[in-house]
Design a protein around this motif. Structure first.
Motif, short mmCIF file in Angstrom:
data_model
loop_
_atom_site.label_atom_id
_atom_site.label_comp_id
_atom_site.label_asym_id
_atom_site.label_seq_id
_atom_site.Cartn_x
_atom_site.Cartn_y
_atom_site.Cartn_z
N ALA A 88 -17.39 -11.24 22.99
CA ALA A 88 -16.20 -10.50 22.56
C ALA A 88 -15.10 -10.63 23.61
CB ALA A 88 -16.54 -9.02 22.35
N PRO A 89 -13.85 -10.78 23.17
CA PRO A 89 -12.74 -10.96 24.13
C PRO A 89 -12.54 -9.76 25.04
CG PRO A 89 -11.90 -10.64 21.88
CD PRO A 89 -13.38 -10.84 21.77
N GLU A 90 -13.04 -8.58 24.64
CA GLU A 90 -12.88 -7.40 25.49
C GLU A 90 -13.48 -7.59 26.87
OE1 GLU A 90 -13.85 -7.37 22.28
OE2 GLU A 90 -13.60 -5.39 21.36
N TRP A 91 -14.52 -8.44 26.99
CA TRP A 91 -15.17 -8.63 28.28
C TRP A 91 -14.31 -9.42 29.26
CZ3 TRP A 91 -18.87 -5.54 29.48
CH2 TRP A 91 -19.74 -5.04 28.50
N ASP A 92 -13.23 -10.06 28.77
CA ASP A 92 -12.36 -10.81 29.69
C ASP A 92 -11.74 -9.88 30.73
OD1 ASP A 92 -12.83 -13.32 28.70
OD2 ASP A 92 -11.11 -13.30 27.33
N TYR A 93 -11.30 -8.69 30.30
CA TYR A 93 -10.75 -7.73 31.26
C TYR A 93 -11.82 -7.29 32.25
CZ TYR A 93 -6.37 -7.12 28.63
OH TYR A 93 -5.16 -7.31 28.03
N PHE A 94 -13.04 -7.04 31.76
CA PHE A 94 -14.14 -6.66 32.65
C PHE A 94 -14.39 -7.76 33.68
CE2 PHE A 94 -18.60 -6.95 33.82
CZ PHE A 94 -18.92 -5.66 34.20
N ALA A 95 -14.46 -9.01 33.22
CA ALA A 95 -14.72 -10.13 34.13
C ALA A 95 -13.61 -10.25 35.16
CB ALA A 95 -14.86 -11.43 33.34
N HIS A 96 -12.37 -10.05 34.74
CA HIS A 96 -11.25 -10.10 35.68
C HIS A 96 -11.37 -9.00 36.72
CE1 HIS A 96 -7.33 -8.75 37.20
NE2 HIS A 96 -6.99 -10.03 37.17
N ASP A 97 -11.63 -7.77 36.27
CA ASP A 97 -11.67 -6.64 37.19
C ASP A 97 -12.84 -6.74 38.16
OD1 ASP A 97 -9.40 -5.57 35.99
OD2 ASP A 97 -10.58 -4.41 34.53
N LEU A 98 -14.00 -7.23 37.70
CA LEU A 98 -15.12 -7.42 38.60
C LEU A 98 -14.83 -8.55 39.58
CD1 LEU A 98 -17.91 -6.90 39.65
CD2 LEU A 98 -18.86 -8.14 37.70
N ALA A 99 -14.25 -9.63 39.11
CA ALA A 99 -13.90 -10.73 40.00
C ALA A 99 -12.89 -10.28 41.05
CB ALA A 99 -13.35 -11.91 39.20
N ALA A 100 -11.96 -9.40 40.66
CA ALA A 100 -10.97 -8.91 41.62
C ALA A 100 -11.64 -8.08 42.71
CB ALA A 100 -9.91 -8.08 40.90
#
Length: 296
Positions: free
Chosen positions: A204-216
């Motif tokens: 799901a595209p919603e996980w893109d924000y999660f991946a960004h925030d965890l990577a940050a």
């Protein structure tokens, strides 16, 4: 230290507490799970388990924040926390008085990091990190073999990072809004997605924000401490191992080939991943603290 000590390890988490009797991964004799409700009920449930055990020391690895300075009057207590009803709860004095055994306490994530160094994927490493993403977000940081401690233990789980373009989610943390915990934790994901994270498919595209925030969050840890390894556990990532490649890709893009970290990013498959001890990293963190209590 005796060759095969009996440690009563207490891992206190935001959703559940795990009481473990043993001395390490190859010696787990009993394990009991107690739901984390109010402090009186939860601690009484843990004491009921301990009352039935014979042990040499107690190790506590707890959600926090915790006062870890022995010189302060509230040493061993949970201080201001996002967990309702737990601020000011003592975790050490009552247990030390009840059982009269050596006792050591750390945060749950520092305990897990020490367990990873003792038995897991951080064995032989000097500087490493353990992150849990579940009811909250905690970061355990070990440098030169010991948890980093200044005025207090670190709270990198409440670090703020640059947001992804177009992301307007206000965040869930009652203290800081859109800190890492306010963006990544289970309650934050439920608020962001409008449904529990486990109900959202991996692609799901919603996980893109999660991946960004965890990577940050990882970016800030890497450029400040350069941990030799970062283990990420807790319920959210344990259920979503398919997210690791996406997070590593975003982290490498953020580091952007800078300095010696270009080589680090070429090794992210081994540098960033699940704990070597799996879902036992937390309970074994409490055992590791009990062994430290005996060593001292």
């Amino acid at each position: 230290m005796t060759s095969n000590p009996s440690i009563a390890g207490l891992e206190l988490g935001g959703t559940k507490c795990v009481a473990t009797l043993g001395s390490g991964p190859q010696d787990v004799r009993e394990r009991h799970v107690i739901p984390t409700t109010d402090p009186v009920t939860t601690l009484a449930g843990l004491e009921k388990v301990l009352d039935g055990w014979a042990f040499d020391a107690i190790g506590i690895a707890s959600f926090g924040p915790i006062e870890l300075n022995p010189a302060r009057p509230d040493f061993g207590a949970i201080v201001a926390t996002t967990k309702p009803g737990w601020s000011g709860t003592d975790l050490t004095k009552r247990l030390a008085a009840r059982y009269a055994k050596p006792l050591a306490i750390q945060t749950d994530v520092n305990g897990a990091a020490l367990a990873e160094a003792r038995w897991g994927a951080a064995a032989g490493l000097s500087t490493h990190a353990y992150i849990t993403i579940g009811t909250g977000v905690g970061v355990g940081l070990v440098a030169n073999g010991r948890p980093i401690m200044g005025y207090a233990h670190g709270e990198a789980g409440h670090m703020r990072s640059a947001r992804a373009p177009g992301d307007s989610f206000a965040g869930w943390c009652p203290f800081h809004g859109d800190c890492a915990e306010g963006l990544l934790s289970g309650p934050a994901l439920a608020a962001r997605f409008g449904r529990p994270g486990q109900d959202v498919s991996d692609d799901a595209p919603e996980w893109d924000y999660f991946a960004h925030d965890l990577a940050a969050l990882l970016h800030n840890l890497v450029v400040s401490l350069a941990p030799e390894r970062i283990a990420i556990g807790g319920g959210v990532m344990t259920q979503r191992p398919a997210l690791f490649p996406r997070v590593r890709e975003k982290l490498a893009a953020m580091i952007n080939g800078y300095g010696a970290l270009a080589g680090y990013c070429a090794e992210l498959e081994t540098r960033v991943g699940p704990p070597g001890l799996g879902d036992m990293a937390g309970p074994l963190g409490a055992i590791a603290m009990g062994l430290e209590a005996i060593d001292r």
